[in-house]
Design a protein around this motif. Structure first.
Motif, PDB file in Angstrom:
ATOM      1  N   TRP A  22       0.804  -1.219   0.000  1.00  0.00           N
ATOM      2  CA  TRP A  22       0.000   0.000   0.000  1.00  0.00           C
ATOM      3  C   TRP A  22       0.842   1.278   0.000  1.00  0.00           C
ATOM      4  O   TRP A  22       0.307   2.381   0.148  1.00  0.00           O
ATOM      5  N   THR A  23       2.140   1.203  -0.178  1.00  0.00           N
ATOM      6  CA  THR A  23       3.004   2.381  -0.024  1.00  0.00           C
ATOM      7  C   THR A  23       2.625   3.539  -0.949  1.00  0.00           C
ATOM      8  O   THR A  23       2.759   4.695  -0.574  1.00  0.00           O
ATOM      9  N   GLU A  24       2.138   3.235  -2.134  1.00  0.00           N
ATOM     10  CA  GLU A  24       1.752   4.304  -3.062  1.00  0.00           C
ATOM     11  C   GLU A  24       0.482   5.018  -2.606  1.00  0.00           C
ATOM     12  O   GLU A  24       0.155   6.080  -3.120  1.00  0.00           O
ATOM     13  N   GLN A  25      -0.226   4.454  -1.651  1.00  0.00           N
ATOM     14  CA  GLN A  25      -1.478   5.034  -1.182  1.00  0.00           C
ATOM     15  C   GLN A  25      -1.295   5.928   0.043  1.00  0.00           C
ATOM     16  O   GLN A  25      -2.236   6.543   0.507  1.00  0.00           O
ATOM     17  N   TYR A  26      -0.097   5.977   0.588  1.00  0.00           N
ATOM     18  CA  TYR A  26       0.190   6.818   1.749  1.00  0.00           C
ATOM     19  C   TYR A  26       0.371   8.272   1.302  1.00  0.00           C
ATOM     20  O   TYR A  26       0.669   8.538   0.135  1.00  0.00           O
ATOM     21  N   ILE A  27       0.227   9.192   2.231  1.00  0.00           N
ATOM     22  CA  ILE A  27       0.520  10.599   1.940  1.00  0.00           C
ATOM     23  C   ILE A  27       1.997  10.711   1.571  1.00  0.00           C
ATOM     24  O   ILE A  27       2.858  10.121   2.213  1.00  0.00           O
ATOM     25  N   ASP A  28       2.277  11.460   0.513  1.00  0.00           N
ATOM     26  CA  ASP A  28       3.668  11.660   0.085  1.00  0.00           C
ATOM     27  C   ASP A  28       4.282  12.751   0.961  1.00  0.00           C
ATOM     28  O   ASP A  28       4.371  13.919   0.586  1.00  0.00           O
ATOM     29  N   TYR A  29       4.692  12.323   2.134  1.00  0.00           N
ATOM     30  CA  TYR A  29       5.230  13.236   3.134  1.00  0.00           C
ATOM     31  C   TYR A  29       6.466  13.965   2.615  1.00  0.00           C
ATOM     32  O   TYR A  29       6.632  15.165   2.830  1.00  0.00           O
ATOM     33  N   LYS A  30       7.315  13.247   1.908  1.00  0.00           N
ATOM     34  CA  LYS A  30       8.562  13.836   1.410  1.00  0.00           C
ATOM     35  C   LYS A  30       8.286  14.990   0.437  1.00  0.00           C
ATOM     36  O   LYS A  30       8.909  16.046   0.533  1.00  0.00           O
ATOM     37  N   ALA A  31       7.335  14.806  -0.460  1.00  0.00           N
ATOM     38  CA  ALA A  31       7.008  15.863  -1.422  1.00  0.00           C
ATOM     39  C   ALA A  31       6.431  17.089  -0.718  1.00  0.00           C
ATOM     40  O   ALA A  31       6.775  18.230  -1.050  1.00  0.00           O
ATOM     41  N   LEU A  32       5.556  16.859   0.262  1.00  0.00           N
ATOM     42  CA  LEU A  32       4.985  17.992   1.008  1.00  0.00           C
ATOM     43  C   LEU A  32       6.070  18.726   1.798  1.00  0.00           C
ATOM     44  O   LEU A  32       6.084  19.956   1.851  1.00  0.00           O
ATOM     45  N   LYS A  33       6.977  17.966   2.372  1.00  0.00           N
ATOM     46  CA  LYS A  33       8.065  18.578   3.143  1.00  0.00           C
ATOM     47  C   LYS A  33       8.970  19.419   2.241  1.00  0.00           C
ATOM     48  O   LYS A  33       9.433  20.496   2.644  1.00  0.00           O
ATOM     49  N   GLN A  34       9.198  18.964   1.011  1.00  0.00           N
ATOM     50  CA  GLN A  34      10.031  19.732   0.074  1.00  0.00           C
ATOM     51  C   GLN A  34       9.391  21.075  -0.254  1.00  0.00           C
ATOM     52  O   GLN A  34      10.090  22.076  -0.403  1.00  0.00           O
ATOM     53  N   ILE A  35       8.079  21.105  -0.357  1.00  0.00           N
ATOM     54  CA  ILE A  35       7.392  22.384  -0.604  1.00  0.00           C
ATOM     55  C   ILE A  35       7.583  23.311   0.597  1.00  0.00           C
ATOM     56  O   ILE A  35       7.900  24.491   0.447  1.00  0.00           O
ATOM     57  N   LEU A  36       7.413  22.764   1.799  1.00  0.00           N
ATOM     58  CA  LEU A  36       7.555  23.588   3.002  1.00  0.00           C
ATOM     59  C   LEU A  36       8.963  24.152   3.146  1.00  0.00           C
ATOM     60  O   LEU A  36       9.137  25.278   3.615  1.00  0.00           O
ATOM     61  N   LYS A  37       9.961  23.403   2.736  1.00  0.00           N
ATOM     62  CA  LYS A  37      11.352  23.864   2.843  1.00  0.00           C
ATOM     63  C   LYS A  37      11.638  25.066   1.946  1.00  0.00           C
ATOM     64  O   LYS A  37      12.605  25.781   2.155  1.00  0.00           O
ATOM     65  N   GLN A  38      10.796  25.289   0.945  1.00  0.00           N
ATOM     66  CA  GLN A  38      11.005  26.403   0.014  1.00  0.00           C
ATOM     67  C   GLN A  38      10.487  27.735   0.555  1.00  0.00           C
ATOM     68  O   GLN A  38      10.802  28.784  -0.001  1.00  0.00           O
ATOM     69  N   PHE A  39       9.683  27.689   1.621  1.00  0.00           N
ATOM     70  CA  PHE A  39       9.161  28.933   2.186  1.00  0.00           C
ATOM     71  C   PHE A  39      10.304  29.822   2.648  1.00  0.00           C
ATOM     72  O   PHE A  39      11.275  29.352   3.226  1.00  0.00           O
ATOM     73  N   SER A  40      10.173  31.108   2.382  1.00  0.00           N
ATOM     74  CA  SER A  40      11.171  32.083   2.816  1.00  0.00           C
ATOM     75  C   SER A  40      10.758  32.657   4.159  1.00  0.00           C
ATOM     76  O   SER A  40       9.584  32.961   4.369  1.00  0.00           O
ATOM     77  N   PRO A  41      11.714  32.817   5.038  1.00  0.00           N
ATOM     78  CA  PRO A  41      11.366  33.406   6.339  1.00  0.00           C
ATOM     79  C   PRO A  41      10.987  34.877   6.177  1.00  0.00           C
ATOM     80  O   PRO A  41      11.507  35.571   5.311  1.00  0.00           O
ATOM     81  N   GLU A  42      10.070  35.297   7.003  1.00  0.00           N
ATOM     82  CA  GLU A  42       9.682  36.711   7.017  1.00  0.00           C
ATOM     83  C   GLU A  42      10.617  37.423   7.991  1.00  0.00           C
ATOM     84  O   GLU A  42      10.517  37.237   9.193  1.00  0.00           O
ATOM     85  N   SER A  43      11.537  38.195   7.479  1.00  0.00           N
ATOM     86  CA  SER A  43      12.437  38.921   8.371  1.00  0.00           C
ATOM     87  C   SER A  43      12.245  40.418   8.159  1.00  0.00           C
ATOM     88  O   SER A  43      12.020  40.865   7.042  1.00  0.00           O
ATOM     89  N   PRO A  44      12.364  41.191   9.226  1.00  0.00           N
ATOM     90  CA  PRO A  44      12.171  42.644   9.104  1.00  0.00           C
ATOM     91  C   PRO A  44      13.145  43.288   8.131  1.00  0.00           C
ATOM     92  O   PRO A  44      12.784  44.192   7.401  1.00  0.00           O
ATOM     93  N   GLU A  45      14.400  42.784   8.096  1.00  0.00           N
ATOM     94  CA  GLU A  45      15.403  43.372   7.198  1.00  0.00           C
ATOM     95  C   GLU A  45      14.985  43.212   5.738  1.00  0.00           C
ATOM     96  O   GLU A  45      15.078  44.140   4.946  1.00  0.00           O
ATOM     97  N   LEU A  46      14.529  42.010   5.374  1.00  0.00           N
ATOM     98  CA  LEU A  46      14.138  41.769   3.988  1.00  0.00           C
ATOM     99  C   LEU A  46      12.863  42.523   3.632  1.00  0.00           C
ATOM    100  O   LEU A  46      12.716  42.994   2.505  1.00  0.00           O
ATOM    101  N   SER A  47      11.955  42.627   4.556  1.00  0.00           N
ATOM    102  CA  SER A  47      10.702  43.311   4.236  1.00  0.00           C
ATOM    103  C   SER A  47      10.920  44.801   3.974  1.00  0.00           C
ATOM    104  O   SER A  47      10.171  45.414   3.236  1.00  0.00           O
TER     105      SER A  47
END
Length: 120
Positions: A22-47
């Motif tokens: 059933w492995t193909e039926q599980y949530i693709d945690y790795k793919a979701l985590k890769q999207i989250l890793k792309q988020f940029s931090p909100e920092s006052p200096e950059l804003s």
């Protein structure tokens, strides 16, 4: 499980404990985590320097993450509902056999062929 064993990260633990067929039926945690890793931090200096650069990228990634998560949830739900239907049909098919097999045992446990304790 061993109390001294090192703790396994969630993604690795999920892959390790997944039911192989059933492995193909599980949530693709790795793919979701890769999207989250792309988020940029909100920092006052950059804003101050680039007010909309990170915010715009994060809004796009937020939409991508939510839509990807919804697709993963739908995939798991379809599989779960399919398995529930499959197992319900299997149970209906074997229910008559189970009732004929358990009735004599229940009667014997209750005190004899008629199933009446203290009578006879």
């Amino acid at each position: 499980w061993s109390p001294k064993a090192p703790t396994m990260k969630f993604g690795k633990q999920l892959a390790h404990e997944a039911h192989a067929p059933w492995t193909e039926q599980y949530i693709d945690y790795k793919a979701l985590k890769q999207i989250l890793k792309q988020f940029s931090p909100e920092s006052p200096e950059l804003s101050i320097l680039q007010p909309d650069a990170n915010a715009e990228a994060n809004v796009h990634l937020d939409g991508l993450f939510v839509s990807s998560l919804m697709l993963q949830i739908q995939k798991v739900n379809r599989f779960y509902c399919g398995k529930a239907t499959e197992f319900a049909a299997l149970l209906r098919a074997i229910a008559p056999f189970l009732s004929t097999q358990t009735a004599p045992r229940a009667a014997a446990a209750a005190g004899g062929p008629g199933g009446q304790l203290g009578r006879g």
